[in-house]
Scaffold this motif. Structure first.
Motif, PDB file in Angstrom:
ATOM      1  N   SER A 127       0.830  -1.204   0.000  1.00 18.33           N
ATOM      2  CA  SER A 127       0.000   0.000   0.000  1.00 18.33           C
ATOM      3  C   SER A 127       0.865   1.255   0.000  1.00 18.33           C
ATOM      4  O   SER A 127       0.596   2.223  -0.734  1.00 18.33           O
ATOM      5  CB  SER A 127      -0.917  -0.012   1.222  1.00 18.33           C
ATOM      6  N   TRP A 128       1.918   1.265   0.800  1.00 17.92           N
ATOM      7  CA  TRP A 128       2.838   2.415   0.828  1.00 17.92           C
ATOM      8  C   TRP A 128       3.488   2.609  -0.540  1.00 17.92           C
ATOM      9  O   TRP A 128       3.597   3.746  -1.020  1.00 17.92           O
ATOM     10  CB  TRP A 128       3.903   2.190   1.891  1.00 17.92           C
ATOM     11  N   MET A 129       3.929   1.528  -1.159  1.00 15.89           N
ATOM     12  CA  MET A 129       4.583   1.620  -2.457  1.00 15.89           C
ATOM     13  C   MET A 129       3.649   2.204  -3.504  1.00 15.89           C
ATOM     14  O   MET A 129       4.040   3.067  -4.309  1.00 15.89           O
ATOM     15  CB  MET A 129       5.064   0.235  -2.886  1.00 15.89           C
ATOM     16  N   CYS A 130       2.396   1.766  -3.515  1.00 16.89           N
ATOM     17  CA  CYS A 130       1.450   2.254  -4.512  1.00 16.89           C
ATOM     18  C   CYS A 130       1.101   3.722  -4.286  1.00 16.89           C
ATOM     19  O   CYS A 130       0.932   4.476  -5.254  1.00 16.89           O
ATOM     20  CB  CYS A 130       0.178   1.406  -4.477  1.00 16.89           C
ATOM     21  N   ILE A 131       1.004   4.147  -3.028  1.00 13.90           N
ATOM     22  CA  ILE A 131       0.667   5.543  -2.754  1.00 13.90           C
ATOM     23  C   ILE A 131       1.842   6.453  -3.081  1.00 13.90           C
ATOM     24  O   ILE A 131       1.681   7.507  -3.713  1.00 13.90           O
ATOM     25  CB  ILE A 131       0.249   5.711  -1.283  1.00 13.90           C
ATOM     26  N   SER A 132       3.045   6.060  -2.674  1.00 17.83           N
ATOM     27  CA  SER A 132       4.215   6.904  -2.941  1.00 17.83           C
ATOM     28  C   SER A 132       4.584   6.927  -4.415  1.00 17.83           C
ATOM     29  O   SER A 132       5.196   7.879  -4.887  1.00 17.83           O
ATOM     30  CB  SER A 132       5.411   6.416  -2.114  1.00 17.83           C
ATOM     31  N   SER A 133       4.215   5.880  -5.168  1.00 20.19           N
ATOM     32  CA  SER A 133       4.502   5.816  -6.612  1.00 20.19           C
ATOM     33  C   SER A 133       3.191   5.793  -7.390  1.00 20.19           C
ATOM     34  O   SER A 133       3.023   5.001  -8.324  1.00 20.19           O
ATOM     35  CB  SER A 133       5.343   4.580  -6.938  1.00 20.19           C
ATOM     36  N   HIS A 134       2.266   6.661  -7.019  1.00 19.30           N
ATOM     37  CA  HIS A 134       0.918   6.597  -7.593  1.00 19.30           C
ATOM     38  C   HIS A 134       0.886   6.959  -9.075  1.00 19.30           C
ATOM     39  O   HIS A 134      -0.041   6.576  -9.780  1.00 19.30           O
ATOM     40  CB  HIS A 134      -0.018   7.534  -6.821  1.00 19.30           C
ATOM     41  N   GLN A 135       1.891   7.674  -9.562  1.00 14.81           N
ATOM     42  CA  GLN A 135       1.913   8.064 -10.972  1.00 14.81           C
ATOM     43  C   GLN A 135       2.766   7.139 -11.826  1.00 14.81           C
ATOM     44  O   GLN A 135       2.713   7.222 -13.057  1.00 14.81           O
ATOM     45  CB  GLN A 135       2.410   9.499 -11.112  1.00 14.81           C
ATOM     46  N   GLU A 136       3.555   6.298 -11.219  1.00 12.50           N
ATOM     47  CA  GLU A 136       4.396   5.378 -11.976  1.00 12.50           C
ATOM     48  C   GLU A 136       3.576   4.185 -12.468  1.00 12.50           C
ATOM     49  O   GLU A 136       2.569   3.815 -11.861  1.00 12.50           O
ATOM     50  CB  GLU A 136       5.564   4.904 -11.109  1.00 12.50           C
TER      51      GLU A 136
ATOM     52  N   LEU B  48      -1.475   2.556   4.545  1.00 15.68           N
ATOM     53  CA  LEU B  48      -2.050   3.836   4.144  1.00 15.68           C
ATOM     54  C   LEU B  48      -2.068   4.825   5.308  1.00 15.68           C
ATOM     55  O   LEU B  48      -1.782   6.019   5.142  1.00 15.68           O
ATOM     56  CB  LEU B  48      -3.459   3.608   3.609  1.00 15.68           C
ATOM     57  N   LEU B  49      -2.380   4.338   6.501  1.00 18.26           N
ATOM     58  CA  LEU B  49      -2.412   5.211   7.675  1.00 18.26           C
ATOM     59  C   LEU B  49      -1.012   5.713   8.038  1.00 18.26           C
ATOM     60  O   LEU B  49      -0.853   6.864   8.453  1.00 18.26           O
ATOM     61  CB  LEU B  49      -3.033   4.458   8.851  1.00 18.26           C
ATOM     62  N   VAL B  50      -0.012   4.853   7.884  1.00 21.37           N
ATOM     63  CA  VAL B  50       1.365   5.289   8.162  1.00 21.37           C
ATOM     64  C   VAL B  50       1.778   6.370   7.175  1.00 21.37           C
ATOM     65  O   VAL B  50       2.424   7.366   7.537  1.00 21.37           O
ATOM     66  CB  VAL B  50       2.331   4.093   8.121  1.00 21.37           C
ATOM     67  N   HIS B  51       1.414   6.191   5.918  1.00 21.74           N
ATOM     68  CA  HIS B  51       1.736   7.211   4.910  1.00 21.74           C
ATOM     69  C   HIS B  51       1.009   8.516   5.211  1.00 21.74           C
ATOM     70  O   HIS B  51       1.579   9.609   5.068  1.00 21.74           O
ATOM     71  CB  HIS B  51       1.352   6.700   3.522  1.00 21.74           C
TER      72      HIS B  51
ATOM     73  N   TYR C 260       3.048  11.876   5.730  1.00 23.01           N
ATOM     74  CA  TYR C 260       2.845  12.945   4.745  1.00 23.01           C
ATOM     75  C   TYR C 260       1.347  13.198   4.600  1.00 23.01           C
ATOM     76  O   TYR C 260       0.727  12.748   3.624  1.00 23.01           O
ATOM     77  CB  TYR C 260       3.455  12.565   3.390  1.00 23.01           C
ATOM     78  N   PRO C 261       0.729  13.899   5.529  1.00 26.81           N
ATOM     79  CA  PRO C 261      -0.743  14.059   5.484  1.00 26.81           C
ATOM     80  C   PRO C 261      -1.233  14.822   4.255  1.00 26.81           C
ATOM     81  O   PRO C 261      -2.205  14.412   3.612  1.00 26.81           O
ATOM     82  CB  PRO C 261      -1.054  14.812   6.785  1.00 26.81           C
ATOM     83  N   ARG C 262      -0.578  15.928   3.918  1.00 21.37           N
ATOM     84  CA  ARG C 262      -1.042  16.719   2.780  1.00 21.37           C
ATOM     85  C   ARG C 262      -0.881  15.965   1.466  1.00 21.37           C
ATOM     86  O   ARG C 262      -1.769  15.988   0.609  1.00 21.37           O
ATOM     87  CB  ARG C 262      -0.286  18.046   2.727  1.00 21.37           C
ATOM     88  N   THR C 263       0.244  15.309   1.324  1.00 17.97           N
ATOM     89  CA  THR C 263       0.485  14.553   0.094  1.00 17.97           C
ATOM     90  C   THR C 263      -0.510  13.413  -0.049  1.00 17.97           C
ATOM     91  O   THR C 263      -1.034  13.162  -1.148  1.00 17.97           O
ATOM     92  CB  THR C 263       1.920  13.999   0.101  1.00 17.97           C
ATOM     93  N   THR C 264      -0.803  12.717   1.045  1.00 16.61           N
ATOM     94  CA  THR C 264      -1.752  11.604   0.992  1.00 16.61           C
ATOM     95  C   THR C 264      -3.149  12.093   0.630  1.00 16.61           C
ATOM     96  O   THR C 264      -3.851  11.463  -0.180  1.00 16.61           O
ATOM     97  CB  THR C 264      -1.784  10.872   2.341  1.00 16.61           C
TER      98      THR C 264
END
Length: 332
Positions: A247-256, A311-314, A318-322
């Motif tokens: 989940s962290w990987m997909c959120i941090s790389s959401h455009q890749e 997702l909660l850790v992300h 980074y609240p604004r980015t999430t």
């Protein structure tokens, strides 16, 4: 002055200013029977002066042309060298610096924390991942020793009965426990291949934080679901923690773009939605009378809870980015 003669149609053209020499040249260049009158010589002298003036004008024009062309080329070459070697005069240029993103600010602040510096100095993210795999393998070996079977069941499996007996540590120990070599092999394959992208994206302290937080969230979600449906079957496995990392990987790389089987490509956010939807679908099939009893007992709630934990850790980091990635509007 040097005289130049040109023979053209029997007429001698003298180029020069010395009239006597021109006259001498004129009389010496003609035959005795073909003496010309003084008028002819005057006309020739006027023609000579005109040609001399025209020749000088042309030469002067060429000099100006060559001077202009040479000066322009010199200026262009000098300006190019001046700009190339940084010799241009100093100018006060307003440099607009890009504001730092939320991730850059948080990462810089984290890098200054002493305990994070210590962890990052002794181990890398990839080494930590291989260490987790080694720990999982060691616990699997203990499961295979008959004299330790009861101990492993009581202290390395998660169940409602164990929690009611005060074995709260099983919420952690069950994360590193596996029921079979196939179970461990599949989880290890996912951790070292699909999730290997995280080895270069996050630091070991962040990897451990996401792993443990997602694993605990998966344990609590599984326990709550078993209480609701009154199920006593224990759960083991690192799948919930891996779903948190996923989940962290997909959120941090959401455009890749991620390429899956059959050369299908999805963005990180689309990939997360597809896997989450598949888990929800399989969970719903468990309650179908004909299909449910024949399905393997996979704890899909633990998988979904682990993904929620990542997702909660992300969001906590980074609240604004999430919020921006998930399309959540911020309150003014």
């Amino acid at each position: 002055m040097l005289l130049r003669t040109v023979q053209m149609r029997g007429i001698v053209r003298c180029l020069g200013k010395d009239v006597l020499q021109c006259e001498k040249r004129f009389f010496s260049s003609t035959n005795h029977q073909q003496r010309r009158s003084l008028g002819d010589m005057n006309r020739m002298l006027r023609r000579t002066e005109l040609e001399e003036t025209t020749w000088k004008n042309r030469l002067r024009d060429r000099k100006w042309g060559f001077s202009l062309l040479g000066g322009s080329a010199t200026l262009i070459a000098s300006g190019s060298l001046w700009q190339l070697f940084g010799l241009s005069p100093e100018k006060k240029v307003a440099v607009v610096q890009r504001p730092k993103t939320e991730k850059e600010i948080v990462d810089e602040a984290r890098a200054q924390e002493p305990w994070r510096k210590w962890i990052r100095s002794i181990i890398t993210t990839q080494q930590l991942a291989y260490g987790i795999v080694g720990l999982n393998l060691a616990i699997l070996v203990l499961w295979r020793i008959p004299r330790y079977t009861a101990t492993m069941y009581n202290h390395f499996s998660l169940s409602v009965g164990g929690i009611l007996r005060g074995r709260f540590h099983t919420t952690v120990t069950s994360i590193f426990s596996h029921s079979s070599p196939i179970h461990l092999g599949f989880n290890t394959f996912v951790q070292l291949t699909t999730l290997s992208v995280l080895f270069n994206q996050i630091k070991p302290d962040e990897y451990a934080t996401i792993f443990m937080a997602s694993g605990l969230t998966a344990s609590f979600g599984s326990l709550l679901f078993k209480l609701l449906i009154r199920e006593a079957m224990p759960s083991v496995g690192v799948s919930g923690a891996l779903f948190g990392l996923f989940s962290w990987m997909c959120i941090s790389s959401h455009q890749e773009m991620f390429t899956t089987f059959f050369d299908l490509s999805f963005s990180g956010l689309e990939f997360l939605k597809i896997i989450t939807g598949l888990e929800v679908f399989l969970l719903c099939l468990r309650f179908v009378p004909v299909i449910g009893p024949r399905m393997p007992r996979i704890d899909h709630v633990a998988h979904l809870s682990g993904a929620l934990g990542g997702l909660l850790v992300h969001y906590n980091t980074y609240p604004r980015t999430t919020k921006k990635i998930l399309g959540i509007k911020e309150e003014p």
